[in-house]
Design a protein around this motif. Structure first.
Motif: not given
Length: 336
Positions: A194, A297, A303, A240, A170-172, A300-301
């Motif tokens: 983030l 964002r 999918r 992500t 879970d990272e950019v 992440h949210t």
């Protein structure tokens, strides 16, 4: 398919992209040999720091290095005597190399993955290099205006290169060199809460990397060291989202095609990526830090949206943006 030829590729060792080109040309039925004209062992790399990089930083000429690389390239051409010569970048060769090509008059093509203004090419080298394949549409226009034959050949992804598997993170991520604009964008995302991570020697806090990049401090962002291509591909696919941040280029970097090719969610900073991908369907385009934060964002949210980008971007890449496709464009240049 064009007739089988003995092809010599003169390429930088840069990230092993020579392997991708060699594979693609061999897949077209050619007998291919590659000489990495700037390749050095550990001792050679250390010597280059002392003999070339430090003097360059102090304003010294690099004529000795150009002569050495030109001699290595000339020796390769005369030793292998190819039917076709493919020169990748090639701006570090001295004039004697280009004079040799003029005397031999063999089929050849020059492939450039950077803008001409950032290379050491001269009017002589460009005139003698043969047809020019460039990733820069603006350079193609300029070369044609000078009466030279030039075609736009974008960069590519190599689906045959292995991908190191990583669990989802879970990272950019950003994989590449550190420049002020890139650092500012990553810092903006981090300040917004983030999770971000940059990979590369310019970002790394490792003392060896700090010494290699002639710096004392670090950017203070989560960072990793240089990644080999299989690891870079795995990191982008597992993240992500992955950022593709350009500077003043008008061509699109290799990362543009690699990120989509490995099924990453690509957030890219140029709307003209529409030349290669469908914005909103295959890639996500941002024009500033606010839009980049919103897209990160969403990746992440939302999918289902992110997964649709992954699938569509990868399918487009495998159909249109591989080294195998680009090899056909190079063939067309040397056979016409």
């Amino acid at each position: 398919m064009t007739p089988r030829s003995r092809v010599l590729v003169l390429s930088p060792a840069f990230h092993g992209y020579w392997r991708s080109l060699e594979r693609a040309l061999a897949g077209r039925g050619h007998e291919v040999r590659t000489v990495r004209y700037d390749e050095r062992g550990p001792a050679g790399r250390l010597g280059a720091k002392a003999l070339h990089e430090l003097p360059e930083r102090l304003g010294a000429s690099d004529a000795r290095r150009r002569a050495a690389l030109g001699r290595r390239a000339r020796n390769a051409v005369t030793a292998h005597d190819p039917d076709v010569l493919v020169v990748v970048k090639g701006d570090a060769f001295d004039d004697d190399f280009w004079d040799l090509l003029a005397a031999r008059r063999q089929r050849r093509v020059l492939w450039l993955y950077d803008e001409l203004r950032r290379t050491g090419h001269t009017a002589l080298s460009l005139a003698l290099a043969g047809p020019v394949a460039s990733y820069s549409p603006l350079d193609v226009e300029a070369l044609r205006a000078r009466g030279l034959r030039a075609e736009h050949v974008p960069l590519a992804h190599d689906p045959h290169e292995p991908v190191t598997p990583y669990p989802p993170r879970d990272e950019v991520v950003f994989v590449g060199a550190r420049y002020p604009g890139r650092e500012a964008l990553l810092r903006s995302l981090a300040d917004a809460g983030l999770p971000v991570r940059a990979h590369g020697r310019d970002w790394s806090e490792h003392p060896v990397d700090r010494a290699r990049t002639w710096r004392l401090g670090t950017p203070g962002l989560p960072a990793g060291r240089d990644l080999a291509r299989p690891d870079a591909y795995g990191v982008m696919a597992a993240a992500t989202a992955t950022l593709n941040i350009h500077g003043d280029q008008d061509g699109f970097t290799m990362r543009t095609f690699e990120a989509c090719g490995v099924g990453a969610v690509q957030l890219v900073d140029r709307a003209d990526v529409a030349r290669h991908y469908e914005p909103g369907t295959e890639v996500a385009v941002f024009s500033g830090a606010d839009e980049a934060r919103d897209l990160a964002r969403r990746a992440h949210t939302d999918r289902p949206w992110a997964d649709a980008l992954r699938r569509a971007g990868r399918a487009r890449t495998l159909a249109e943006h591989t080294f195998d496709v680009r090899a056909r464009s190079l063939e067309a240049l040397w056979t016409a």
